[in-house]
Design a protein around this motif. Structure first.
Motif, PDB file in Angstrom:
ATOM      1  N   PHE A  72       0.823  -1.218   0.000  1.00 19.77           N
ATOM      2  CA  PHE A  72       0.000   0.000   0.000  1.00 19.77           C
ATOM      3  C   PHE A  72       0.855   1.265   0.000  1.00 19.77           C
ATOM      4  CE2 PHE A  72      -3.555  -2.710   1.032  1.00 19.77           C
ATOM      5  CZ  PHE A  72      -4.594  -2.080   0.366  1.00 19.77           C
ATOM      6  N   GLU A  73       2.031   1.198   0.602  1.00 28.36           N
ATOM      7  CA  GLU A  73       2.901   2.369   0.631  1.00 28.36           C
ATOM      8  C   GLU A  73       3.464   2.689  -0.746  1.00 28.36           C
ATOM      9  OE1 GLU A  73       5.729   1.522   3.694  1.00 28.36           O
ATOM     10  OE2 GLU A  73       4.263   1.891   5.276  1.00 28.36           O
ATOM     11  N   ARG A  74       3.450   1.715  -1.657  1.00 31.35           N
ATOM     12  CA  ARG A  74       3.966   1.935  -3.006  1.00 31.35           C
ATOM     13  C   ARG A  74       2.906   2.417  -3.985  1.00 31.35           C
ATOM     14  NH1 ARG A  74       6.511  -3.203  -1.710  1.00 31.35           N
ATOM     15  NH2 ARG A  74       4.884  -4.223  -2.919  1.00 31.35           N
ATOM     16  N   THR A  75       1.668   2.554  -3.546  1.00 32.21           N
ATOM     17  CA  THR A  75       0.611   2.976  -4.453  1.00 32.21           C
ATOM     18  C   THR A  75      -0.143   4.168  -3.874  1.00 32.21           C
ATOM     19  OG1 THR A  75      -1.309   2.260  -5.724  1.00 32.21           O
ATOM     20  CG2 THR A  75      -1.095   1.358  -3.516  1.00 32.21           C
ATOM     21  N   ALA A  76      -0.670   5.003  -4.751  1.00 33.61           N
ATOM     22  CA  ALA A  76      -1.390   6.200  -4.303  1.00 33.61           C
ATOM     23  C   ALA A  76      -2.893   6.075  -4.524  1.00 33.61           C
ATOM     24  CB  ALA A  76      -0.855   7.428  -5.038  1.00 33.61           C
ATOM     25  N   HIS A  77      -3.339   4.941  -5.019  1.00 29.67           N
ATOM     26  CA  HIS A  77      -4.766   4.779  -5.300  1.00 29.67           C
ATOM     27  C   HIS A  77      -5.307   3.538  -4.603  1.00 29.67           C
ATOM     28  CE1 HIS A  77      -3.720   1.589  -8.158  1.00 29.67           C
ATOM     29  NE2 HIS A  77      -2.731   2.386  -8.525  1.00 29.67           N
ATOM     30  N   GLY A  78      -6.603   3.334  -4.690  1.00 27.92           N
ATOM     31  CA  GLY A  78      -7.239   2.198  -4.043  1.00 27.92           C
ATOM     32  C   GLY A  78      -6.824   0.872  -4.673  1.00 27.92           C
ATOM     33  N   VAL A  79      -6.738  -0.154  -3.850  1.00 29.34           N
ATOM     34  CA  VAL A  79      -6.337  -1.485  -4.304  1.00 29.34           C
ATOM     35  C   VAL A  79      -7.400  -2.485  -3.874  1.00 29.34           C
ATOM     36  CG1 VAL A  79      -4.560  -3.276  -4.140  1.00 29.34           C
ATOM     37  CG2 VAL A  79      -3.900  -0.868  -4.069  1.00 29.34           C
ATOM     38  N   ARG A  80      -7.811  -3.329  -4.794  1.00 30.79           N
ATOM     39  CA  ARG A  80      -8.769  -4.390  -4.498  1.00 30.79           C
ATOM     40  C   ARG A  80      -8.021  -5.628  -4.022  1.00 30.79           C
ATOM     41  NH1 ARG A  80     -13.807  -3.384  -6.179  1.00 30.79           N
ATOM     42  NH2 ARG A  80     -14.109  -1.553  -7.478  1.00 30.79           N
ATOM     43  N   ALA A  81      -8.717  -6.478  -3.288  1.00 27.49           N
ATOM     44  CA  ALA A  81      -8.107  -7.680  -2.712  1.00 27.49           C
ATOM     45  C   ALA A  81      -7.470  -8.553  -3.796  1.00 27.49           C
ATOM     46  CB  ALA A  81      -9.146  -8.468  -1.921  1.00 27.49           C
ATOM     47  N   LYS A  82      -8.144  -8.751  -4.909  1.00 24.95           N
ATOM     48  CA  LYS A  82      -7.615  -9.581  -5.990  1.00 24.95           C
ATOM     49  C   LYS A  82      -6.331  -8.977  -6.561  1.00 24.95           C
ATOM     50  CE  LYS A  82      -8.907 -11.799 -10.314  1.00 24.95           C
ATOM     51  NZ  LYS A  82      -9.998 -12.036 -11.270  1.00 24.95           N
ATOM     52  N   PRO A 132     -12.310  -1.137  -3.183  1.00 30.10           N
ATOM     53  CA  PRO A 132     -10.931  -0.658  -3.039  1.00 30.10           C
ATOM     54  C   PRO A 132     -10.584  -0.243  -1.613  1.00 30.10           C
ATOM     55  CG  PRO A 132     -12.280   1.017  -4.085  1.00 30.10           C
ATOM     56  CD  PRO A 132     -13.145  -0.198  -3.907  1.00 30.10           C
ATOM     57  N   PHE A 133      -9.357  -0.565  -1.226  1.00 24.42           N
ATOM     58  CA  PHE A 133      -8.831  -0.205   0.091  1.00 24.42           C
ATOM     59  C   PHE A 133      -7.684   0.771  -0.125  1.00 24.42           C
ATOM     60  CE2 PHE A 133     -10.790  -4.312   0.504  1.00 24.42           C
ATOM     61  CZ  PHE A 133     -11.405  -4.280   1.742  1.00 24.42           C
ATOM     62  N   THR A 134      -7.511   1.716   0.799  1.00 23.76           N
ATOM     63  CA  THR A 134      -6.446   2.706   0.694  1.00 23.76           C
ATOM     64  C   THR A 134      -5.859   3.002   2.059  1.00 23.76           C
ATOM     65  OG1 THR A 134      -7.929   4.585   0.994  1.00 23.76           O
ATOM     66  CG2 THR A 134      -7.560   3.873  -1.259  1.00 23.76           C
ATOM     67  N   LEU A 135      -4.666   3.578   2.057  1.00 21.77           N
ATOM     68  CA  LEU A 135      -4.123   4.135   3.294  1.00 21.77           C
ATOM     69  C   LEU A 135      -4.886   5.414   3.582  1.00 21.77           C
ATOM     70  CD1 LEU A 135      -0.292   3.707   2.735  1.00 21.77           C
ATOM     71  CD2 LEU A 135      -1.673   2.566   4.459  1.00 21.77           C
ATOM     72  N   PRO A 136      -5.082   5.763   4.842  1.00 20.05           N
ATOM     73  CA  PRO A 136      -5.767   7.024   5.143  1.00 20.05           C
ATOM     74  C   PRO A 136      -4.968   8.202   4.599  1.00 20.05           C
ATOM     75  CG  PRO A 136      -5.450   5.726   7.138  1.00 20.05           C
ATOM     76  CD  PRO A 136      -4.703   5.045   6.040  1.00 20.05           C
ATOM     77  N   ARG A 137      -5.680   9.199   4.106  1.00 18.63           N
ATOM     78  CA  ARG A 137      -5.022  10.410   3.621  1.00 18.63           C
ATOM     79  C   ARG A 137      -4.537  11.231   4.799  1.00 18.63           C
ATOM     80  NH1 ARG A 137      -8.812  12.681  -1.224  1.00 18.63           N
ATOM     81  NH2 ARG A 137      -8.540  10.890  -2.581  1.00 18.63           N
ATOM     82  N   PRO A 138      -3.386  11.883   4.630  1.00 19.12           N
ATOM     83  CA  PRO A 138      -2.928  12.764   5.717  1.00 19.12           C
ATOM     84  C   PRO A 138      -3.907  13.914   5.901  1.00 19.12           C
ATOM     85  CG  PRO A 138      -1.378  12.779   3.875  1.00 19.12           C
ATOM     86  CD  PRO A 138      -2.487  11.855   3.520  1.00 19.12           C
ATOM     87  N   LYS A 139      -4.065  14.313   7.131  1.00 19.27           N
ATOM     88  CA  LYS A 139      -4.976  15.418   7.419  1.00 19.27           C
ATOM     89  C   LYS A 139      -4.365  16.702   6.890  1.00 19.27           C
ATOM     90  CE  LYS A 139      -7.167  13.308  11.244  1.00 19.27           C
ATOM     91  NZ  LYS A 139      -8.538  13.247  11.330  1.00 19.27           N
TER      92      LYS A 139
END
Length: 115
Positions: A30-40, A78-85
């Motif tokens: 997840f740290e290598r991507t800036a967009h949502g990622v699906r489980a598959k 899609p799952f993502t890391l939380p955006r910085p505030k």
């Protein structure tokens, strides 16, 4: 007896989810991507099997990370890391009040046009 209870409270057990190598690999992806990622897609990126059982297992891991507020699921799939505030600007408006909407600035990556 109270001393034993105090020792237990002083050192809380580390969350197994956060210390597991499988979860560390997931978070690294997840740290290598800036967009949502699906489980598959994550299974494919991590060279895991693409069988329904493995995809559902990955989805369960991602949901655990969402429950711990480590990831977000802005919409189903899609799952993502939380955006910085974002930090609010405290610039006054023409009326002398602090600006409201539109007053957010992001400091990282900001370049001034002034040389």
């Amino acid at each position: 007896m109270l001393a034993l209870a105090a020792e237990d409270e002083a050192e809380p057990a580390a969350d197994a989810v956060l210390t597991s190598p499988a979860y560390r690999r997931i978070l690294a992806a997840f740290e290598r991507t800036a967009h949502g990622v699906r489980a598959k897609d994550l299974c494919q990126a991590l060279d895991a099997a693409l069988e329904p059982k493995q995809i559902e297992g990955m989805r369960a891991k991602l949901k655990r990370l969402v429950a711990r507020s480590i990831l977000t699921e802005p919409e189903p799939g899609p799952f993502t890391l939380p955006r910085p505030k974002r930090r609010r600007s405290h610039r006054p408006t023409a009326s002398g009040e602090e600006s409201g909407e539109g007053s957010y600035i992001i400091l990282s990556g900001f370049r001034s046009g002034v040389g």
